[in-house]
Enzyme design. Structure first.
Site, PDB file in Angstrom:
ATOM      1  N   GLY A   1      27.995   1.743   7.032  1.00 47.75           N
ATOM      2  CA  GLY A   1      28.744   1.195   8.162  1.00 47.75           C
ATOM      3  C   GLY A   1      30.238   1.174   7.934  1.00 47.75           C
ATOM      4  O   GLY A   1      30.733   1.606   6.888  1.00 47.75           O
TER       5      GLY A   1
ATOM      6  N   HIS B   1      23.166 -23.634   2.866  1.00 45.89           N
ATOM      7  CA  HIS B   1      22.979 -22.424   2.063  1.00 45.89           C
ATOM      8  C   HIS B   1      24.066 -21.402   2.393  1.00 45.89           C
ATOM      9  O   HIS B   1      24.325 -21.140   3.560  1.00 45.89           O
ATOM     10  CB  HIS B   1      21.598 -21.828   2.344  1.00 45.89           C
ATOM     11  CG  HIS B   1      21.127 -20.903   1.269  1.00 45.89           C
ATOM     12  ND1 HIS B   1      21.708 -19.672   1.045  1.00 45.89           N
ATOM     13  CD2 HIS B   1      20.145 -21.026   0.340  1.00 45.89           C
ATOM     14  CE1 HIS B   1      21.086 -19.082   0.031  1.00 45.89           C
ATOM     15  NE2 HIS B   1      20.138 -19.880  -0.419  1.00 45.89           N
TER      16      HIS B   1
END
Lengths: 320, 320
Positions: free
Chosen positions: B163, B82
């Site tokens: 961030g 994935h």
């Protein structure tokens, strides 16, 4: 094998029927192609012309046709409900027999170049003939219409594919393209409740989350006394007619409304009908013959898709 | 009225089951929300966690949960089938009861800010919480994955929403979003011919021209001995379950294949089921009661949508 294309020029006059006659007269009884129909619309102030036949013959005729339109239509005094950017607004080429889409793109470019060179009309290439992604969808090009195009065409982004960045003062500009055939299709519901048609249209159309190639809306047919779901099928290969017809029947059940008939507006290619007939023959365990005649296609379309007001002349290939 | 959200964090460990247990342990038996399920997948090397309950309580728990994941997972040595960009890859919030989508966007931003401030992990906001159009679809953000994000995040275009332009060295980055509930849904066909499932999947899925909010493909169920059309319904309001189920039945007819059952994978909100039950009750002239119980919803879903392996615990609201 003869190459056959359909070509559907739209010009910006639909009210003065004598003028319409003068404009289309040069397309009648020509060698190599047929004038299948021309349909003036007063509200739109626009006429849709359908030509069918040899691409080179059609290209030559379109160059002469443009000259007549230049003489007859002045866009500075034209108005109507349909958006338009030129006296001939669009010229789409559609592959019908022994012709590929790539060839239609070549035909589109050929006529664009000839018209531009002859009359200094700027041309924008659209749909499969577009040279830029933003020009694939015609409304992107046409936004601002004849009036706005005077300044829009001077932007770098909107330089025409053929010609200079200056519109023709009375004619405007033309969109020339290539595309697969549209199927204009309506489904009759035996109710006068327009909300039922509205809800069903929402279930099937792309803009509300439905099938990708379906544009649909509700319509009230006052004279006939019932509503319709009216639609354009932009790609009948990916969204075949039967799938839409059956989905509408399924949705209609919850309203206890019957789907009584359906109808084509204008012409459809036999391939669009055969793909749907194949579904019903498979369901009914009847052998599908890919070489069925136009009469068989007509019969099955009426039987399975419940077409009304339909005869074989509504199949494009009947007019070749 | 209690506000209830669903939150489905996905973390990047699905093989070391002891590690998975340590990671989820802090989410068990908490006040204010339920850990409905956690499903580790070895091939994906990923675990999908489903939380349900009070949004503030879930937000606080997620901040602590992130600390445990930082300690347990090092993305530099993680691999799986994935795609992933962080040790916690995504945290989507889903409105369930007495909560709007706008509120879920606020919750998403709240947890994003808290996690970033606590651990200096960069956060990208996606889906309904996206601040830029290109960030609506998660795959656009995740492209390049953990490894590529080290340089991608330094591009102006890919500065994080929270961030600095520097990934966390072992954790990577997180996508935090808000969205309506997905319905993972499969329809059983009584044939082993995978081409039938493939053709039907093409008829309904967006990528082939079908319904806008359907992702679908074929699957062979070897143990059960038949094929399925397997799908995600990304918007069950615009593409209700019944419409897909009935369209698949219609398409299956041409192959003389029967639609025997269907199944939900994971949970679905009761609203998704009620919208489809309403269709069948209308068709059958049975009065629709919008306040029907979860047991009634369960009964009707089995009757009309032919759900197998289904009980009321598969309805999200049963777990509140």
């Amino acid at each position: 094998m003869n190459k056959i294309v359909q070509c559907v020029p739209n010009f910006s006059e639909g009210r003065d029927l004598e003028k319409v006659e003068r404009i289309v007269s040069g397309l009648k009884n020509q060698e190599g192609f047929n004038l299948v129909s021309y349909e003036p619309d007063g509200d739109y102030n626009r006429t849709v012309v359908t030509l069918l036949g040899n691409p080179e013959k059609i290209i030559d005729a379109l160059v002469d046709f443009t000259k007549v339109v230049i003489d007859e239509i002045d866009m500075n005094v034209q108005s109507g409900e349909h958006p338009r950017m030129g006296a001939i607004d669009v010229i789409p080429f559609i592959p019908i027999e022994n012709v590929t889409m790539d060839e239609c793109v070549v035909y589109a470019n050929t006529v664009a170049k000839k018209i531009n060179e002859a009359y200094n009309i700027p041309i924008f290439m659209y749909a499969e003939a577009a040279n830029q992604k933003i020009r694939v969808k015609l409304p992107n090009i046409r936004k601002g219409e004849f009036e706005g195009m005077k300044t829009k065409i001077k932007e770098d982004k909107w330089a025409p594919d053929y010609g200079t960045q200056e519109i023709h003062p009375t004619f405007g500009v033309i969109g020339v393209g290539a595309r697969i055939p549209l199927v204009a299709y309506n489904i009759d519901l035996n109710t006068t409740d327009i909300d039922v048609a509205k809800n069903i249209a929402k279930a099937i159309r792309n803009s509300s989350g439905g099938f990708t190639y379906i544009q649909a809306g509700p319509a009230m047919l006052n004279e006939r006394g019932h509503v319709q779901v009216t639609m354009n099928i932009l790609d009948y290969k990916k969204n075949p007619i039967y799938r839409i017809f059956e989905t509408v029947k399924m949705e209609a059940k919850r309203y206890h409304v019957e789907v009584t008939n359906s109808e084509l507006v204008g012409l459809a290619p036999k391939d669009a009908l055969k793909r749907s007939i194949k579904y019903y023959l498979q369901v009914n365990n009847i052998e599908y013959n890919k070489d069925m005649t136009l009469d068989e296609i007509t019969k099955y379309s009426i039987e399975y898709l419940k077409f009304r007001d339909f005869d074989r002349l509504k199949i494009i290939e009947s007019n070749i």
